[in-house]
Design a protein around this motif. Structure first.
Motif, PDB file in Angstrom:
ATOM      1  N   ASN A 153       0.837  -1.193   0.000  1.00  9.41           N
ATOM      2  CA  ASN A 153       0.000   0.000   0.000  1.00  9.41           C
ATOM      3  C   ASN A 153       0.876   1.247   0.000  1.00  9.41           C
ATOM      4  N   ARG A 175      -0.293  -5.298   4.868  1.00 11.02           N
ATOM      5  CA  ARG A 175      -1.481  -5.190   4.010  1.00 11.02           C
ATOM      6  C   ARG A 175      -2.751  -5.390   4.822  1.00 11.02           C
ATOM      7  N   GLY A 180       1.083   1.424   4.926  1.00 13.67           N
ATOM      8  CA  GLY A 180       1.662   1.615   3.599  1.00 13.67           C
ATOM      9  C   GLY A 180       3.121   2.005   3.638  1.00 13.67           C
TER      10      GLY A 180
END
Length: 893
Positions: A153, A175, A180
């Motif tokens: 991400n 995830r 991220g």
């Protein structure tokens, strides 16, 4: 850093060894590039297929229609050297190699494919990631050039790892937590691009707020520490270092036994660089979560809210065991809590709001603590309860905290316990709202303490050391003694030979006499007086205790003769081939109220000379029993070593206060640090025991190992020491004598005073803004410099009362490759016209030439006519840009 720009901003990619067979590396890479949404040309290279995943393929590298910015090699280890050659001939500048085993695969000339590949890449100025790399993921560019089955991400954490397996584990976990990354890169065996360059790049990259490193080993300690110190001033940097034990490190296939450094030395390097170390994968996950959601820590006081006593106690235990601080609630805050809580609440922090706490009670207590100014961080705990709906409360709190302005000033941590679906969803609700959520109270507190320890490391990085003043070490006298020993082919100095050398640095060594046998020992002790100690001298017996080689408190000649003879007899029986160099006689030291320490200098295979501090003993294990520091040391760094050794139990307290004076021990360690800087011939120095009584230090036993040394002595050190050789004397036009020397951390008070003698106008011309009064952090940045990357020379004048004043400063800050540098110069406003500006400018230009810089550049304002005229006089090219209000000054060296 052009080559890294190409790596991190590729516009076209070639996949060498692309495949249409599912599961093959060449197929996974192509499909990851497609699914990631990379917008540039993707060019498969394979003679087996006309197309791969629907993309036209090319049979050879030569057949590619354009020069790709990045090439990814998905081929076998034995083919990669030749493929790198073909890519170099094509003009490709960056490659990622996935294959493992290149070090074990032999080329035709007998070298490993790894060595051949690295030489070829260097020949074509090609930069390489790997081999044994998982690849590269750049979520903000929609680039997944990796072999990972899990994408990443978008976020603000850069993750750099030497382990591909750790990469996929982190991606899988992150995830699920919606965490991220700005960059995700697998270094593999790091044949070329390594941690230092990536730290330099990522610490300037706009999408990156924090950097997380997974390290097996460091190849260039000096470059790593230098880059890490620079990065830590701009970004939060966390490190997970594997191989904490020698046994664990030796399992790593790419490490030989002689490559494994002390884990304590890694620890010291990480702290010294202002980074934070986490020790387990669990801590790593917690650290990633904390980094993703936390604001900078404003203080260390933690308040805890809980609906159960047990979890709160576990949280407090963990906090205090790790050296944390529990917030203290005021009477006013307690009164507010009394008004909304049952009478049975805890009346203190942790705030036990009782097991039947509903959602509203959690919200009200949270609001009260956020409104108080008694805590810097808040940990909210929740245990499953019939009357306390976990999921409902989590969602309500997450919404409230997300919309609270006060919550944005706090570090909020949460722990929703349990493994039910509701508990899992509750933790996710906090994570999605931007607040870290943990499975246990202990992990939540550990995550908080990561922030605390990081804050402390940053403070250490910025601490102003106290000066130990001018010390008149007899360096020349010491050099003469060491040179004499080397000329006599003496490679080991025992206490008797080490005493005159150590005395040149003011270190007191117990007087020692030598005897060849028991009879001579008895004769000597009659002259020395009693009681005495008799010690064996043998270079082949590492631990005298193995043969009872130390006999203490001998009170007459008969006792001495008997003890000495028995000692020699034991050696002849148990170590018949050992060389015996006689006996050592010493008067017994007064040990009343004293403590015995062990201080050593050892050569670490990664970090070079390191200083070890502990209590010693015959079973001393440096991995377990020694606190480690990397020289050079000043008083502040020595104090961190001593206090760290005390907190870790490696120095034990013998009553209160300590039997030793901490400042005096720090002074001793700084002196030892200076010895190993001055004498590269010393490979090991072992002082054991060092008898300490208050501020009095006596060496009872010492051993120094020597070997001839040629070349630059500073290159063996992981951190460049103060470059004393750059000191130079000069004279101003008014006859005032000055010393031009590199700046020191201890100069901060004098530098502050110097700034106060510069006019507001001159400061504005220097800094292009109204700087006001420079705070400690700004002054620390100006005085605590890395001599490998930058240089600042101060012009110092000695006043009549013996103190120094700074009259001017010139500095150069180089790029990481040390090719170009920006310069700046500032002179006290009342000293203009004395020639000081020109003296400083000529000094920095001379430094630039000697240090290998290729270019100097600077910038000033058109109104700064004095600076412009000075720059022209010393040879700079001037470019006046009136529209932009700047003047650029350039010089090619």
């Amino acid at each position: 850093m052009t080559s890294l720009d190409t790596l991190f901003k590729p516009k076209s990619i070639a996949v060498i060894g692309a495949s249409d067979t599912k599961g093959r590396a060449g197929n996974v890479i192509i499909r990851n590039l497609q699914s990631g949404g990379f917008q540039g040309p993707i060019m498969p290279v394979t003679p087996k297929y006309q197309a791969v995943a629907g993309i036209l393929a090319y049979p050879t590298i030569e057949a590619l229609p354009l020069i790709p910015d990045l090439a990814i090699l998905c081929t076998q280890a034995s083919r990669n050297s030749e493929l790198i050659r073909q890519l170099g001939e094509k003009g490709v500048k960056v490659a990622i190699i996935l294959a493992a085993g290149m070090k074990k695969t032999k080329a035709e000339d007998g070298r490993s494919e790894f060595e051949v590949m690295r030489d070829i890449a260097s020949q074509y100025a090609m930069r390489v990631i790997g081999p044994n790399s998982l690849g590269l993921i750049l979520p903000w560019l929609n680039l997944n050039a990796s072999f990972s089955p899990i994408p990443a991400n978008r976020g603000n954490i850069a993750f750099v790892s030497q382990s591909a397996a750790v990469c996929t584990t982190i991606l899988d976990w992150a995830r699920n937590r919606r965490i991220g990354f700005s960059t995700f890169i697998s270094l593999g065996e790091a044949s070329d691009i390594d941690f230092p360059e990536l730290l330099d790049y990522l610490s300037r990259e706009s999408k990156t707020d924090a950097i997380l490193l997974y390290i097996d080993n460091i190849q260039d300690a000096r470059a790593f520490i230098s880059a890490a110190r620079a990065a830590s001033r701009n970004r939060r940097v966390l490190v997970l270092k594997s191989g904490r034990t020698p046994e664990g490190a030796s399992i790593l296939p790419h490490l030989q036994e002689n490559d494994i450094g002390l884990d304590g030395a890694y620890d010291a390097a990480i702290r010294r660089s202002g980074m934070l170390r986490v020790r387990t994968t669990h801590e790593l996950f917690a650290a990633v979560e904390t980094l993703s959601h936390s604001v900078p820590l404003r203080g260390e006081r933690l308040a805890i809210i809980s609906n159960g006593g047990g979890p709160a106690v576990m949280a407090v235990d963990t906090l205090l065991e790790m050296g944390g601080k529990l917030a203290v609630l005021s009477e006013e805050t307690k009164a507010k809590l009394d008004a909304i809580l049952p009478a049975s609440w805890s009346q203190s922090n942790p705030v036990d709001i009782v097991g039947d706490a509903d959602t509203e009670r959690y919200k009200k207590v949270t609001e009260i603590l956020l409104e108080s100014d008694e805590a810097d961080a808040l940990l909210i705990l929740h245990s499953p309860s019939v009357t306390a709906p976990g999921l409902k409360t989590a969602k309500a709190l997450a919404d409230m905290l997300k919309n609270s302005q006060r919550a944005k000033r706090f570090n909020i941590l949460t722990n929703w316990q349990g493994e039910s679906d509701d508990a899992t969803v509750a933790r996710l609700a906090f994570a999605h709202a931007g607040f870290p959520a943990y499975r246990t109270p202990e992990s939540a507190v550990t995550a908080f303490m990561h922030l605390v320890e990081y804050r402390r490391n940053k403070k250490q990085l910025m601490e102003t050391p106290t000066s130990i003043g001018q010390i008149d070490y007899d360096v020349e006298g010491g050099k003469a003694l060491i040179q004499q020993a080397l000329e006599e082919n003496l490679r080991t100095l025992t206490t008797h030979e080490a005493r005159p050398f150590l005395s040149k640095y003011g270190i007191n060594v117990m007087a020692t006499w030598l005897a060849s046998d028991a009879s001579e020992a008895a004769q000597i002790t009659e002259q020395v007086g009693y009681p005495v100690a008799v010690k064996l001298r043998s270079p082949d017996i590492a631990h005298k205790s193995d043969v009872n080689g130390v006999m203490l408190d001998l009170n007459n000649a008969t006792e001495v003769a008997n003890a000495a003879q028995l000692m020699l007899n034991r050696v002849s029986m148990t170590y018949p081939t050992a060389r015996i160099e006689g006996l050592q006689i010493q008067s017994m030291a007064n040990r009343a109220g004293s403590q015995e320490l062990r201080v050593c200098v050892r050569h670490d295979p990664v970090f070079g000379p390191v200083i070890l501090l502990g209590e010693g003993g015959s079973e001393w294990d440096v991995n377990r029993d020694a606190a480690v520091a990397i020289p050079p040391l000043n008083m502040a760094l020595a104090r961190y070593l001593v206090i760290g050794a005390i907190k870790s139990g490696k120095l034990r307290q013998r009553g209160h206060p300590y039997n030793f004076d901490v400042n005096a021990l720090c002074h001793f360690l700084v002196t030892l640090s200076q010895i190993l800087i001055d004498f590269p011939e010393i490979t090991e120095l072992d002082i054991h025991p060092l008898l300490v009584t208050g501020d009095s230090f006596t060496v009872l036993d010492a051993s120094i190992q020597l070997r001839p040394f040629e070349g630059d002595a500073n290159t063996r050190l992981a951190i460049r020491p103060y470059p004393k050789e750059m000191e130079e004397r000069a004279e101003l036009k008014d006859g005032r004598a000055i010393l031009l020397r590199p700046i020191l951390p201890e100069d901060e008070p004098n530098h502050k005073s110097f700034i106060e003698h510069v006019s507001v106008e001159d400061l504005y011309k220097r800094f292009f803004s109204d700087v006001g009064e420079l705070n400690h952090e700004a002054l620390a940045n100006l005085t605590q410099i890395d001599y490998d990357r930058e240089m600042a020379f101060v012009a110092v004048h000695r006043l009549d009362e013996g103190s120094d004043e700074i009259l001017g400063v010139v500095r150069a800050l180089a790029n990481p490759k040390h090719t170009d540098a920006e310069f700046a110069v500032l002179v006290r406003s009342d000293l203009k016209g004395m020639g000081l500006g020109r003296i400083l400018m000529e000094k920095i230009i001379s430094y630039g030439r000697v240090s290998g810089l290729q270019r100097f550049n600077g910038m000033t304002m058109p109104s700064n006519s004095g600076m412009i005229a000075l720059a022209q006089k010393v040879g700079f090219t001037i470019d006046v840009q009136l529209q932009d209000g700047i003047v650029e000054m350039d010089m090619t060296l």
